[in-house]
Design a protein around this motif. Structure first.
Motif, PDB file in Angstrom:
ATOM      1  N   PRO A  76      -8.983  -5.263   2.552  1.00  0.00           N
ATOM      2  CA  PRO A  76      -9.041  -5.436   1.164  1.00  0.00           C
ATOM      3  C   PRO A  76      -7.844  -5.359   0.318  1.00  0.00           C
ATOM      4  CG  PRO A  76     -10.670  -3.485   1.988  1.00  0.00           C
ATOM      5  CD  PRO A  76      -9.769  -3.992   3.042  1.00  0.00           C
ATOM      6  N   LEU A  77      -6.942  -4.555   0.964  1.00  0.00           N
ATOM      7  CA  LEU A  77      -5.638  -4.546   0.277  1.00  0.00           C
ATOM      8  C   LEU A  77      -4.945  -5.871   0.344  1.00  0.00           C
ATOM      9  CD1 LEU A  77      -4.144  -1.012   1.423  1.00  0.00           C
ATOM     10  CD2 LEU A  77      -5.428  -1.681  -0.563  1.00  0.00           C
ATOM     11  N   ILE A  78      -5.047  -6.599   1.655  1.00  0.00           N
ATOM     12  CA  ILE A  78      -4.116  -7.625   1.806  1.00  0.00           C
ATOM     13  C   ILE A  78      -4.956  -8.853   0.793  1.00  0.00           C
ATOM     14  CG2 ILE A  78      -3.844  -9.521   3.540  1.00  0.00           C
ATOM     15  CD1 ILE A  78      -3.897  -7.321   5.548  1.00  0.00           C
ATOM     16  N   PHE A  79      -6.428  -8.944   0.887  1.00  0.00           N
ATOM     17  CA  PHE A  79      -7.189  -9.717   0.022  1.00  0.00           C
ATOM     18  C   PHE A  79      -6.767  -9.634  -1.360  1.00  0.00           C
ATOM     19  CE2 PHE A  79     -10.657 -10.104  -2.689  1.00  0.00           C
ATOM     20  CZ  PHE A  79     -11.257 -11.686  -2.416  1.00  0.00           C
ATOM     21  N   GLY A  80      -6.886  -8.322  -1.799  1.00  0.00           N
ATOM     22  CA  GLY A  80      -6.332  -7.972  -3.185  1.00  0.00           C
ATOM     23  C   GLY A  80      -4.810  -8.714  -3.412  1.00  0.00           C
ATOM     24  N   THR A  81      -4.053  -8.425  -2.725  1.00  0.00           N
ATOM     25  CA  THR A  81      -2.513  -8.651  -2.851  1.00  0.00           C
ATOM     26  C   THR A  81      -2.349 -10.224  -2.977  1.00  0.00           C
ATOM     27  OG1 THR A  81      -1.820  -6.854  -1.499  1.00  0.00           O
ATOM     28  CG2 THR A  81      -0.223  -8.587  -2.085  1.00  0.00           C
ATOM     29  N   VAL A  82      -3.205 -11.050  -1.970  1.00  0.00           N
ATOM     30  CA  VAL A  82      -2.986 -12.441  -1.945  1.00  0.00           C
ATOM     31  C   VAL A  82      -3.704 -13.000  -3.175  1.00  0.00           C
ATOM     32  CG1 VAL A  82      -3.774 -14.604  -0.576  1.00  0.00           C
ATOM     33  CG2 VAL A  82      -2.782 -12.296   0.812  1.00  0.00           C
ATOM     34  N   THR A 264      -4.264  -3.588  -4.411  1.00  0.00           N
ATOM     35  CA  THR A 264      -3.416  -4.465  -3.517  1.00  0.00           C
ATOM     36  C   THR A 264      -2.565  -3.322  -2.924  1.00  0.00           C
ATOM     37  OG1 THR A 264      -1.233  -4.049  -5.116  1.00  0.00           O
ATOM     38  CG2 THR A 264      -2.836  -5.677  -5.520  1.00  0.00           C
ATOM     39  N   MET A 265      -1.923  -3.943  -1.842  1.00  0.00           N
ATOM     40  CA  MET A 265      -0.922  -2.920  -0.631  1.00  0.00           C
ATOM     41  C   MET A 265      -0.035  -2.036  -1.440  1.00  0.00           C
ATOM     42  SD  MET A 265      -0.058  -5.618   2.237  1.00  0.00           S
ATOM     43  CE  MET A 265       0.015  -6.928   1.776  1.00  0.00           C
ATOM     44  N   ALA A 276      -1.506  12.009  -0.080  1.00  0.00           N
ATOM     45  CA  ALA A 276      -1.822  11.941   1.321  1.00  0.00           C
ATOM     46  C   ALA A 276      -1.615  13.158   2.088  1.00  0.00           C
ATOM     47  CB  ALA A 276      -1.606  10.941   2.133  1.00  0.00           C
ATOM     48  N   VAL A 277      -2.583  13.807   2.835  1.00  0.00           N
ATOM     49  CA  VAL A 277      -2.069  15.080   3.663  1.00  0.00           C
ATOM     50  C   VAL A 277      -2.036  14.881   5.165  1.00  0.00           C
ATOM     51  CG1 VAL A 277      -2.459  16.932   1.951  1.00  0.00           C
ATOM     52  CG2 VAL A 277      -4.450  15.742   2.766  1.00  0.00           C
ATOM     53  N   GLU A 278      -3.185  14.286   5.418  1.00  0.00           N
ATOM     54  CA  GLU A 278      -3.179  13.848   6.854  1.00  0.00           C
ATOM     55  C   GLU A 278      -2.181  12.904   7.352  1.00  0.00           C
ATOM     56  OE1 GLU A 278      -5.289  15.168   8.767  1.00  0.00           O
ATOM     57  OE2 GLU A 278      -6.453  16.448   7.091  1.00  0.00           O
ATOM     58  N   ASN A 279      -1.605  13.196   8.431  1.00  0.00           N
ATOM     59  CA  ASN A 279      -0.499  12.446   9.043  1.00  0.00           C
ATOM     60  C   ASN A 279      -1.048  10.938   9.351  1.00  0.00           C
ATOM     61  OD1 ASN A 279       1.790  13.990   9.105  1.00  0.00           O
ATOM     62  ND2 ASN A 279       1.158  14.899  11.041  1.00  0.00           N
ATOM     63  N   ILE A 280      -2.323  10.696   9.814  1.00  0.00           N
ATOM     64  CA  ILE A 280      -3.003   9.466   9.928  1.00  0.00           C
ATOM     65  C   ILE A 280      -3.030   8.790   8.761  1.00  0.00           C
ATOM     66  CG2 ILE A 280      -5.241  10.141   9.943  1.00  0.00           C
ATOM     67  CD1 ILE A 280      -3.721   7.653  12.375  1.00  0.00           C
ATOM     68  N   HIS A 281      -3.152   9.318   7.525  1.00  0.00           N
ATOM     69  CA  HIS A 281      -3.154   8.600   6.343  1.00  0.00           C
ATOM     70  C   HIS A 281      -1.865   8.192   5.839  1.00  0.00           C
ATOM     71  CE1 HIS A 281      -4.823   8.938   1.930  1.00  0.00           C
ATOM     72  NE2 HIS A 281      -4.745   7.781   2.274  1.00  0.00           N
ATOM     73  N   LEU A 282      -0.931   9.049   5.812  1.00  0.00           N
ATOM     74  CA  LEU A 282       0.462   8.526   5.600  1.00  0.00           C
ATOM     75  C   LEU A 282       1.016   7.453   6.496  1.00  0.00           C
ATOM     76  CD1 LEU A 282       2.178  12.140   5.392  1.00  0.00           C
ATOM     77  CD2 LEU A 282       2.031  10.402   3.458  1.00  0.00           C
ATOM     78  N   SER A 283       0.695   7.602   7.796  1.00  0.00           N
ATOM     79  CA  SER A 283       1.096   6.627   8.739  1.00  0.00           C
ATOM     80  C   SER A 283       0.406   5.442   8.486  1.00  0.00           C
ATOM     81  CB  SER A 283       0.770   7.024  10.028  1.00  0.00           C
ATOM     82  OG  SER A 283       1.333   6.035  11.085  1.00  0.00           O
ATOM     83  N   ALA A 284      -0.956   5.349   8.088  1.00  0.00           N
ATOM     84  CA  ALA A 284      -1.582   4.228   7.827  1.00  0.00           C
ATOM     85  C   ALA A 284      -0.936   3.314   6.525  1.00  0.00           C
ATOM     86  CB  ALA A 284      -3.223   4.515   7.443  1.00  0.00           C
ATOM     87  N   LEU A 285      -0.467   4.259   5.380  1.00  0.00           N
ATOM     88  CA  LEU A 285       0.015   3.918   4.195  1.00  0.00           C
ATOM     89  C   LEU A 285       1.359   3.200   4.397  1.00  0.00           C
ATOM     90  CD1 LEU A 285      -1.074   6.588   1.761  1.00  0.00           C
ATOM     91  CD2 LEU A 285      -1.611   4.009   1.705  1.00  0.00           C
ATOM     92  N   SER A 286       1.930   3.849   5.529  1.00  0.00           N
ATOM     93  CA  SER A 286       3.365   3.410   5.934  1.00  0.00           C
ATOM     94  C   SER A 286       3.249   2.062   6.653  1.00  0.00           C
ATOM     95  CB  SER A 286       3.984   4.325   6.949  1.00  0.00           C
ATOM     96  OG  SER A 286       5.352   4.383   6.948  1.00  0.00           O
ATOM     97  N   VAL A 288       1.049  -0.135   6.045  1.00  0.00           N
ATOM     98  CA  VAL A 288       0.800  -1.100   5.022  1.00  0.00           C
ATOM     99  C   VAL A 288       1.935  -1.424   4.352  1.00  0.00           C
ATOM    100  CG1 VAL A 288      -0.195  -1.360   2.500  1.00  0.00           C
ATOM    101  CG2 VAL A 288      -1.562  -0.391   4.157  1.00  0.00           C
ATOM    102  N   ALA A 289       2.938  -0.524   4.167  1.00  0.00           N
ATOM    103  CA  ALA A 289       4.362  -0.821   3.831  1.00  0.00           C
ATOM    104  C   ALA A 289       5.076  -1.814   4.618  1.00  0.00           C
ATOM    105  CB  ALA A 289       5.243   0.539   3.552  1.00  0.00           C
ATOM    106  N   LEU A 290       4.958  -1.607   5.791  1.00  0.00           N
ATOM    107  CA  LEU A 290       5.652  -2.211   6.953  1.00  0.00           C
ATOM    108  C   LEU A 290       5.135  -3.653   6.643  1.00  0.00           C
ATOM    109  CD1 LEU A 290       7.637  -2.414   9.481  1.00  0.00           C
ATOM    110  CD2 LEU A 290       5.711  -1.947  10.987  1.00  0.00           C
ATOM    111  N   THR A 291       3.771  -3.857   6.692  1.00  0.00           N
ATOM    112  CA  THR A 291       3.312  -5.364   6.500  1.00  0.00           C
ATOM    113  C   THR A 291       3.827  -5.910   5.386  1.00  0.00           C
ATOM    114  OG1 THR A 291       1.237  -4.029   7.468  1.00  0.00           O
ATOM    115  CG2 THR A 291       1.135  -6.408   6.765  1.00  0.00           C
ATOM    116  N   LEU A 292       3.603  -5.277   4.161  1.00  0.00           N
ATOM    117  CA  LEU A 292       4.072  -5.607   2.884  1.00  0.00           C
ATOM    118  C   LEU A 292       5.645  -6.125   3.181  1.00  0.00           C
ATOM    119  CD1 LEU A 292       3.537  -6.273   0.042  1.00  0.00           C
ATOM    120  CD2 LEU A 292       4.300  -3.976  -0.458  1.00  0.00           C
ATOM    121  N   PHE A 293       6.442  -5.336   3.730  1.00  0.00           N
ATOM    122  CA  PHE A 293       7.895  -5.369   4.035  1.00  0.00           C
ATOM    123  C   PHE A 293       8.177  -7.031   4.753  1.00  0.00           C
ATOM    124  CE2 PHE A 293      11.623  -5.147   6.523  1.00  0.00           C
ATOM    125  CZ  PHE A 293      12.590  -5.032   5.511  1.00  0.00           C
ATOM    126  N   VAL A 294       7.227  -6.952   6.028  1.00  0.00           N
ATOM    127  CA  VAL A 294       7.315  -8.403   6.628  1.00  0.00           C
ATOM    128  C   VAL A 294       7.308  -9.470   6.119  1.00  0.00           C
ATOM    129  CG1 VAL A 294       6.892  -9.185   8.843  1.00  0.00           C
ATOM    130  CG2 VAL A 294       7.307  -6.882   9.031  1.00  0.00           C
TER     131      VAL A 294
END
Lengths: 319, 281
Positions: A76-82, A264-265, A276-286, A288-294
């Protein structure tokens, strides 16, 4: 390389030492940029390693976003961004090209400088101010006038159906369009200025009208540079954060209607990262950031190559 | 004959259409500035600049903490970012053919287009996550990373405008290379370098996204870079998205101050080199 030809050996040696020191210091600062990029990529990757291991590439095609269960998918984030960026370009490209062409080809000399200065001021307005204006001025206006009109006239299309909330995909696209317009305008203006005057004169001498000279002789010459300018604008739109998150509605959903809220992303990172408190949540957002960056790196590299090509072909300089 | 007239009419029509585009493009700027002044100006008074925020729901209070915060965060970012950016720019202009210059140039262009939120995530992973607490310094680092590529590119473009004869004259007089660079070339370009730096400052001063999870924002006046700190853009965001009418009022006033700062910096940047150099969009 050392240019010192006069003076005793001692000063010559001193100059050489100075030159070496100077070059070494400058080299260090020049190295900082590529090193930063490498470090940035590494850190983003390190931050998202957990999510990459957990979800793999399926992350990009899954629509689930459940921080409680620890399940994440960015579709949904990728869809919204595009979608928001594409719509923004649809609005901004004709406008900014019109302005750029008018200012380089047709406008009276006196107004060229002031008008392009005014439009470039739009680029200086901070994103969060656009967001503020979007929330309190643009959205109430759109909700009261433009959106009902679109629903009444084009309501047979799935894009203009459903309830009108105000904040949503179309609101985000419109604010994005205003924001990327100055970038597209100023780069395509530089590209058009790099087109040699002989191109125009030749067409006019053959009896072409000014419009025909433009479409026949100027635009073909500047084509790849203008495409570069548009792609550059796309890169801006994809990464734009604050204004979008303030007007898009922020919901992890894919809806056909442009009135519906989206996400959007960049907006998701902005909203959820600090909380975000859970590590996996932070990691998932990270992740997303990596994808956006690439994506933005690829887009910007492509745009730069296209603009450079025109600049070299035309013998002029561009952004 | 008729065809020629039709072609002319078509040409006039298209040119008129493009003139209309100019009006449509300038309109948002006027609308935004107009609303900011109309809604924000009434709240601008001495208290706004000298007072601290009051609890939610009460009227009055100011944003002094955010003014101090923005000055400190952006100032620190300048200390880190400007030397690196200017140095890199001088390198690219002085050794234009070298491999490092080509790489730095291209990477700068790419970094220039990197979303600022991504840089914020980077600063978070690098500094906040390792220190285990939010800090204004992490925000400064994020802003500095945004400044470096901008300043590198403008500095190089400005130095490239210095005529070769000037450099050759200095070298012919027996100046060493570093001395020529610093006292002749860089000195001639100084207004241009100032312009580039001011534009970079203007841009990062309004950045919100990289500060969201680095400087974080705060309700208190703080001078400690190692702690969370308020900043004007963060205040606009918090107050604009909050539920209280008083907050919205303050958001407008703060946005007006922020935009005045940014516009003054941008205009000053252009005036610094007016008529001396070609502007670098």
């Amino acid at each position: 390389m050392s240019p010192s030809a006069t003076g005793s050996d001692a000063t010559l040696g001193g100059a050489r030492f100075g030159d070496r020191l100077f070059k070494a210091a400058l080299t260090l600062t020049a190295l900082a940029v590529p090193v930063l990029l490498g470090f940035l990529v590494f850190e983003l990757w390190a931050g998202s390693r957990e999510a990459i291991g957990e979800f793999g590439l399926g992350f990009l095609t899954s629509s689930e976003w459940d921080p409680v269960e620890g399940r994440f998918g960015a579709l949904p984030l990728i869809f919204g961004t595009v979608v928001s960026s594409a719509l923004a370009l649809l609005i901004a490209v004709p406008l900014s090209l019109g302005v750029a062409i008018f200012l380089t080809e047709f406008a009276p000399m006196r107004i060229r400088g002031p008008v392009s200065f005014l439009i470039e001021l739009l680029a200086a307005i901070p994103s969060v101010v656009y967001g503020l204006w979007g929330i309190f001025v643009m959205i109430p206006f759109l909700r009261a006038t433009v959106f009902p009109f679109l629903k009444d006239t084009l309501g047979f299309l799935p894009f203009f159906q459903g309830p009108i909330y105000g904040p949503g995909m179309l609101s985000a696209a419109i604010i994005l369009a205003i924001m990327v317009m100055p970038y597209i305008m100023s780069v395509s203006r530089e590209v058009l200025l790099a087109v040699p005057n002989t191109q125009r004169e030749a067409a006019l001498a053959l009896g072409a009208t000014r419009w025909e000279a433009l479409t026949g002789a100027v635009l073909p010459y500047a084509r790849s540079g203008i495409i570069g300018a548009v792609i550059l604008g796309l890169g801006r739109a994809l990464g734009e954060t604050m204004a979008v998150t303030m007007v898009i509605g922020n919901r992890h959903e894919i809806a056909a209607s442009l009135f519906a809220p989206g996400y959007t992303m960049a907006a998701a990172i902005a909203n959820e990262f600090a909380e975000a408190v859970e590590n996996i949540h932070l990691s998932a957002l990270s992740y997303v950031a990596l994808t956006l960056f690439v994506v933005t790196v690829l887009i910007n590299a492509a745009a730069r190559l296209l603009i450079w090509r025109v600049a070299q072909g035309g013998g002029g300089k561009s952004a | 004959m008729n065809r020629a007239a039709a072609r002319r009419r078509r040409s006039h029509f298209m040119v008129g259409l493009m003139g209309l585009a100019v009006v449509l493009a300038v309109l948002p700027l006027l609308l935004i500035l107009g609303t900011l002044v109309a809604k924000g100006a009434s709240s601008l008074n001495l208290a706004f600049f000298t007072k601290m925020p009051v609890p939610a729901g009460e009227t009055g209070g100011g944003v002094m903490h955010a003014i101090v915060g923005t000055l400190m965060i952006v100032g620190t970012a300048c200390l880190i970012g400007l030397p690196l950016g200017i140095g890199g720019g001088i390198y690219c202009a002085e050794y234009p053919g070298s491999k490092l210059a080509t790489v730095t140039r291209f990477v700068s262009d790419v970094l220039n287009g990197t979303p600022s939120i991504v840089v914020g995530v980077f600063a978070w992973t690098w500094i906040v996550a390792t220190q285990k607490h939010f800090s204004a310094f992490a925000g400064s680092v994020a802003l500095a990373i945004l400044m470096v590529p901008m300043v590198t590119r403008t500095t190089e473009e400005m130095i490239k405008l210095v005529p070769h004869s000037l450099r050759e004259a200095a070298l012919a007089l027996g100046y060493s290379r570093w001395r020529t660079s610093l006292t002749v070339v860089v000195r001639t370009t100084l207004p241009g370098i100032v312009t580039g730096s001011l534009l970079a400052v203007a841009r990062v001063a309004g950045e919100t996204a990289p500060l969201l999870f680095t400087a974080l924002g705060s309700q208190y006046l703080s001078f400690d870079l190692d702690q969370p700190m308020a900043a004007l853009p963060l205040v606009v965001f918090t107050y604009a998205t909050g539920p209280y009418e008083e907050w919205h009022q303050l958001a407008w006033a703060t946005a007006l101050v922020l935009i005045l700062v940014v516009l003054v910096l941008s205009v000053a940047a252009r005036l610094a080199t007016r008529g001396k150099f070609r502007q670098n969009g």
